[in-house]
Design an enzyme around this catalytic site. Structure first.
Site, PDB file in Angstrom:
ATOM      1  N   ALA A  36       0.848  -1.199   0.000  1.00 52.75           N
ATOM      2  CA  ALA A  36       0.000   0.000   0.000  1.00 52.75           C
ATOM      3  C   ALA A  36       0.880   1.245   0.000  1.00 52.75           C
ATOM      4  O   ALA A  36       2.023   1.203   0.460  1.00 52.75           O
ATOM      5  CB  ALA A  36      -0.876  -0.020   1.250  1.00 52.75           C
ATOM      6  N   GLY A  49       0.694  -5.105   0.938  1.00 51.29           N
ATOM      7  CA  GLY A  49      -0.452  -5.182   0.020  1.00 51.29           C
ATOM      8  C   GLY A  49      -0.076  -5.871  -1.291  1.00 51.29           C
ATOM      9  O   GLY A  49      -0.935  -6.498  -1.934  1.00 51.29           O
ATOM     10  N   GLU A  61      -0.461  -9.366  -0.638  1.00 45.24           N
ATOM     11  CA  GLU A  61      -1.898  -9.656  -0.490  1.00 45.24           C
ATOM     12  C   GLU A  61      -2.545  -9.804  -1.865  1.00 45.24           C
ATOM     13  O   GLU A  61      -3.319 -10.732  -2.115  1.00 45.24           O
ATOM     14  CB  GLU A  61      -2.576  -8.546   0.337  1.00 45.24           C
ATOM     15  CG  GLU A  61      -2.186  -8.683   1.806  1.00 45.24           C
ATOM     16  CD  GLU A  61      -2.624  -7.520   2.686  1.00 45.24           C
ATOM     17  OE1 GLU A  61      -2.403  -6.360   2.288  1.00 45.24           O
ATOM     18  OE2 GLU A  61      -3.160  -7.772   3.767  1.00 45.24           O
ATOM     19  N   GLU A  98       4.237  -4.936   7.358  1.00 42.96           N
ATOM     20  CA  GLU A  98       3.301  -3.986   7.978  1.00 42.96           C
ATOM     21  C   GLU A  98       3.600  -3.757   9.454  1.00 42.96           C
ATOM     22  O   GLU A  98       3.472  -2.653   9.975  1.00 42.96           O
ATOM     23  CB  GLU A  98       1.853  -4.475   7.833  1.00 42.96           C
ATOM     24  CG  GLU A  98       1.237  -4.279   6.467  1.00 42.96           C
ATOM     25  CD  GLU A  98       1.528  -5.415   5.503  1.00 42.96           C
ATOM     26  OE1 GLU A  98       2.480  -6.196   5.752  1.00 42.96           O
ATOM     27  OE2 GLU A  98       0.802  -5.526   4.495  1.00 42.96           O
TER      28      GLU A  98
END
Ligand SMILES: CCC[C@H](O)CC(=O)SCCNC(=O)CCNC(=O)[C@H](O)C(C)(C)COP(=O)([O-])OP(=O)([O-])OC[C@H]1O[C@@H](n2cnc3c(N)ncnc32)[C@H](O)[C@@H]1OP(=O)([O-])[O-]
Length: 720
Positions: free
Chosen positions: A60, A99, A102, A122
């Protein structure tokens, strides 16, 4: 941001968001549109998601964290990828993080080049993988692996990720070509078995044991740090709840962490560390416009503890090192210690025997300084003595070639003074390593009034090459690290004579979050280091420090550390310091009655009535003098920005990163409150100049509303 094209029956979604393909709003939108288009197009039979440039995706976009969520959420994009009836293949190179991983776990297949790395970092930002990562990773690999990866944030190399089941295949050659071949091989196969949301958690039958063991480790390793604990809880819920409920739980925990002060501190830390690399000199020369001197050969002067550690740092990354000592006995001892450190690294599987032999073959020990004539860079690491250092630099000036960069590992002495012994002060620069030099990550690089931009660029570059985090500061006595830390030592000693005990002070600071308290730090770095510095300064000023000294340089002076030194209690290395240790060099600190009695006797001799000192007072008297000094350092331009000071504290003194560093901590407490307490202590302890409030702090504290840390420097020249 996402280029869509087709190759035969395959749609290729190529993420193109330099430099690291962060999943910003336009990328999420591009992926969302791309997968919809591929699913709609009857001629498309399979989809590839790939990254352009150096990496698949770093996750992200951290810069978007403070802003309101816009565009499709990552979980929604992922859901679309997973629900596609056409197989979706993630083709991974570089790093596939957060992300990014992910997204890859939403795809039906994952292939990667051998050099790729995957991971969920993270936790290092104080959050958890909040786009289904905590729910999907334990469905593709064992729950124990998932807990370890998610709670540590460690990157996993592709071969290991293959072993864990996170990857389906490692490919050689061109990644896109291989991805196309792979996509063709799975075209038409049912995707159902590859949808992780439909899979059970692996190793769920061992959940409780795995969770308890992981939790014990996390609490031991990272006391006070919330995110790893919450990460483990989120993974646990994957095994305890149906997939969709697990997602909701993940989301609740993610939101909780995202709004925490620890997350704010860690986000600040992420950008602060990168900003520290973008150094700039007052002349305007900077990292962007200055080239380093190419360094192929190096010299280290001094084979004591610091010299050994510095030589190890250089040897590890393949620099040949000429190691110079004043006599053969010290030289042999130094080489032997270097060899022992490498053997220890081999024993701990941190390097191979071959690599160790290679490193050792790169050392050229000598007692002849003339051997340094052709080195590109030399680092002096002898003990802290102005005359000795000046003498060495005078000799280096004659011996070394004109282009050589001459570095000193002084921890306190002004580089101006050392450089003045040479006719080329522009080539002289400070490289302040922290003990043990081959372990501690910080390198405080110090420029003098004459240091050239090229010499600065060279040592900043060297820091990167030897794996250090380098911060550039301007010269002054003690630079940033020791100048700030010195006041903590002073206040700790004063509190000891007023009524505290070492274990008391350390407990308060360890409970605050420091990995070890200041008295243990003093034992670790050596009680003799401070003694030598104090007595060296006194000598330069023609003063003799004795057990009766109550004031020095107009300041209240505590002789307790000198008394400890005189008893030969030099810290861990002698098995005795502020604590007793199981053996010289031992690690287990035990309270020692001899020290307790010494302290109490000292107070009595000084006529001080001992009193109880509260937790709040200990915390403030340890932290606030350092913070006050930090503001003065900013005022004087010794550090260019508060972020640089905080970076120094994480890596030099293990200040908990999740608390952001002393300057960030001050901003969280509120500068007006910090200022008020500093004024209070100044009134109570008028003979300690470290309590005289900094002018910059005063200006910031009296601003009508809190000034963000990024704007502090704009107040340094203001006349408020
Ligand atoms: C709902 C969401 C859930 C999700 O689970 C949350 C996440 O994914 S959280 C994210 C989880 N992911 C992470 O925590 C990964 C964080 N990133 C890294 O670990 C390293 O940057 C990486 C290993 C990727 C490259 O290392 P390297 O080669 O030494 O290069 P470098 O480090 O110098 O970076 C180059 C430039 O890129 C910038 N930038 C980098 N990443 C991001 C980002 N995500 N964003 C924005 N910017 C980012 C960086 O600031 C720098 O900018 P500048 O202006 O040049 O200073």
């Amino acid at each position: 941001m996402v280029d869509y094209r087709t190759q035969g029956q395959i749609a290729i979604l190529e993420v193109n968001n330099p430099p690291v393909n962060a999943l910003s709003i336009h990328v999420r939108k591009g992926l969302d549109d791309g997968i919809s288009r591929a699913v709609r197009d009857p001629s498309v039979k399979a989809v590839i998601v790939i990254g352009k440039g150096r990496t698949f995706s770093s996750g992200a976009d951290i810069k978007e964290f403070n802003k309101p969520q816009e565009g499709p959420r990552l979980t929604m994009v992922g859901k679309k990828l997973e629900e596609s009836d056409k197989p979706v293949v993630a083709a991974i190179h570089g790093t596939c993080l957060g992300g990014g991983l992910e997204i890859a776990l939403f795809c039906h297949y994952r292939i990667a080049v051998k050099s790729a790395r995957v991971g969920f970092p993270e936790v290092l930002l104080g959050i958890l993988p909040g786009a289904a990562g905590t729910q999907r990773l334990p469905r593709v690999t064992d729950v124990a692996v998932a807990m370890e990866m998610i709670s540590t944030g460690k990157h996993v190399p592709a071969p290991k990720a293959l072993e864990y089941g996170i990857l389906d295949k490692i490919v050689q050659g061109d990644l896109l070509e291989e991805a196309v071949k792979f996509a063709k091989s799975v075209m038409g196969k049912p995707v159902q078995p590859c949808r992780l949301s439909d899979q059970p958690v692996k190793g769920a039958d061992r959940l409780v044991q795995v969770f308890d063991a992981a939790m014990r480790q996390v609490k031991q390793r990272q006391r006070g740090f919330m995110a790893p604990v919450v990460c483990l809880k989120a993974v646990r819920s994957a095994a305890e709840l149906p997939y969709n409920e697990g997602l909701l739980r993940e989301n609740t925990l993610f939101t909780e962490l995202m709004s925490s002060s620890q997350c704010a501190a860690l986000r600040y830390a992420f950008f602060a560390e990168r900003a520290a690399q973008r150094w700039q000199l007052p002349s305007g020369a900077s990292a962007a416009n200055t080239k380093p001197v190419p360094v192929k050969s190096t010299g280290v002067i001094g084979a004591g503890t610091m010299g050994q550690g510095i030589a190890i740092c250089l040897l590890r990354v393949d620099y040949p090192v000429i190691l110079v000592e004043q006599n053969q006995k010290l030289l042999d001892k130094g080489v032997e210690m270097i060899q022992l450190a490498f053997k220890d690294a081999v024993r701990r599987k941190l390097m191979t025997e071959d690599a160790m032999r290679h490193c050792m073959s790169n050392i050229s020990p000598t007692v002849d300084m003339q051997q340094l004539a052709n080195v590109d860079l030399v680092i002096e690491a002898v003990y802290e003595n102005v005359a000795l250092k000046q003498d060495i630099f005078r000799k280096l000036d004659v011996i070394c070639k004109p282009s050589a960069v001459l570095c000193t590992n002084t921890s306190t002495i002004s580089i101006d003074i050392i450089a003045s012994a040479t006719k080329r002060p522009g080539s002289v620069v400070g490289t302040h390593f922290f003990a043990p030099a081959h372990i501690m990550r910080l390198l405080e690089n110090v420029y003098s009034k004459d240091t050239s931009a090229q010499a600065v660029a060279t040592v900043m570059d060297l820091g990167k090459k030897i794996g250090k985090v380098s911060v550039l500061v301007k010269t002054c006595h003690g630079f940033v690290a020791n100048r700030m830390f010195h006041h903590q030592g002073q206040e700790a000693a004063l509190m000891l004579e007023e009524g505290a005990l070492p274990e008391h002070i350390d407990k308060v600071m360890e409970d605050f979050g420091m990995s070890i308290g200041p008295m243990k730090v003093s034992d670790l770095s050596g009680v003799d280091i401070g003694w030598r510095i104090r007595h060296e300064v006194a000598k330069m000023e023609g003063v003799e420090l004795t057990s009766q000294t109550r004031f020095f340089r107009g300041e209240r002076y505590c002789t307790l550390p000198d008394k400890l030194y005189e008893l030969g209690r030099l810290g861990r290395k002698t098995g005795k310091g502020w604590y007793r240790y199981e053996k010289p060099g031992g690690r287990v600190a035990m309270v020692d009655d001899e020290v307790t009695n010494l302290i109490k006797k000292h107070s009595a001799e000084m006529g001080i009535e001992r009193r109880g000192i509260s937790t709040q007072e200990i915390q403030e008297r340890i932290l606030y003098p350092a913070i006050n000094e930090g503001f003065r350092i900013l005022e004087e331009g010794v550090a260019a920005k508060p972020e640089d000071i905080d970076v120094i504290w994480w890596y030099g003194f293990s200040f908990p990163r999740y608390m952001g560093g002393p300057m960030f901590h001050a901003s969280q407490v509120g500068l007006s409150k910090v200022y008020e307490r500093i004024c209070y202590y100044h009134q109570n302890f008028p003979y300690s100049s470290h309590w005289v409030p900094s002018d910059l702090l005063r200006k910031l504290a009296s601003a009508p509303s809190p000034v963000p840390i990024s704007q502090w420097m704009s107040y340094s020249q203001s006349k408020l």
